[in-house]
Enzyme design. Sequence first.
Site, PDB file in Angstrom:
ATOM      1  N   ASP A   1       0.832  -1.203   0.000  1.00 44.89           N
ATOM      2  CA  ASP A   1       0.000   0.000   0.000  1.00 44.89           C
ATOM      3  C   ASP A   1       0.867   1.255   0.000  1.00 44.89           C
ATOM      4  OD1 ASP A   1      -1.902   1.951   0.371  1.00 44.89           O
ATOM      5  OD2 ASP A   1      -2.477   1.322   2.389  1.00 44.89           O
TER       6      ASP A   1
ATOM      7  N   ASP B   1      -1.735   5.732  -5.157  1.00 43.28           N
ATOM      8  CA  ASP B   1      -2.076   4.898  -4.005  1.00 43.28           C
ATOM      9  C   ASP B   1      -2.486   3.498  -4.444  1.00 43.28           C
ATOM     10  OD1 ASP B   1      -2.930   3.772  -1.659  1.00 43.28           O
ATOM     11  OD2 ASP B   1      -4.622   5.138  -1.357  1.00 43.28           O
TER      12      ASP B   1
END
Length: 390
Positions: free
Chosen positions: A100, A281
């Site tokens: 992430d 992201d």
Amino acid sequence: MVNTSLLAALTAYAVAVAAAPTAPQVKGFSVNQVAVPKGVYRHPAAQLAKAYGKYHATVPTQVAAAAAATGSVTTNPTSNDEEYITQVTVGDDTLGLDFDTGSADLWVFSSQTPSSERSGHDYYTPGSSAQKIDGATWSISYGDGSSASGDVYKDKVTVGGVSYDSQAVESAEKVSSEFTQDTENDGLLGLAFSSINTVQPTPQKTFFDNVKSSLSEPIFAVALKHNAPGVYDFGYTDSSKYTGSITYTDVDNSQGFWSFTADGYSIGSDSSSDSITGIADTGTTLLLLDDSIVDAYYEQVNGASYDSSQGGYVFPSSASLPDFSVTIGDYTATVPGEYISFADVGNGQTFGGIQSNSGIGFSIFGDVFLKSQYVVFDASGPRLGFAAQA
């Protein structure tokens, strides 16, 4: 005469240096994602709610209602119900983690997690190599209701054959049902900047920050795929994975994110010189943009409308979708229309992969966007590089 004080100081320094955790010098390495069937189906509005909560924005009422009304149900996995995780060794245990770039924590299910909450998961058991950080705790929560918290250890973590012997590992003592039901996902490995690590009272460094000095370059590159496992390259770029050259743009990391500004955008053949500031992201599924851009996109999709019961824009599953592109310097990054067809919500309707960023304050270039690009995350700038995937 020998200066015994100086000798003692030098000896202590040498011992400290020898004892300091280091990563072996390597040119670079790659880790492949693994496709696994989802154990649960969650409404796409839950993905949207999670993104709002991740960035501490108020979840819009209609999004929250759609996510809450649907909840989670067990489903038989199909070819469209896959997610992608990466194998990581934590201490003596191998876990499937999400990588992430929008967060900076490495947290995992553990032997401290109640057995009812870790059922079906692989989990971390602190062993002889683990050292608990006294007084250190961590806690995360998202807008979809998911949360986790616990203690912190230092332990050996290995990614793609490269190890760091004293990595902060956030061991879960409490995990909400949203994480528990996702039995193929055993935690998260954050790749944002260490300044936003949530460990208290002292934030900890990410795995990448700890190993980047051992790499030939302090970079990692991401090639996520549409309906297929992707790959992360650490320390180098792989020219076989992209076409043309890589275009770089500056990153503003003042908020701890890989934030950049695109110079303009296009929807099909219609273009705008209005800039878009957002973050890259890998931990957010959707592409979240300003309302004006979202509205303009779906104006070009026959039958598209905002459906409050679904918490976002939907359109007929048979609809043709225009491409969406952003301009970065001289480079145009294009998301094919088919990538924006995100999830079936029944009655012949599909939930769109482009949705509103209302209240977040910036755009989120999530997986819907990233799956079309080879993206280089360069800590030396910091900067981001973009090229079309091969």
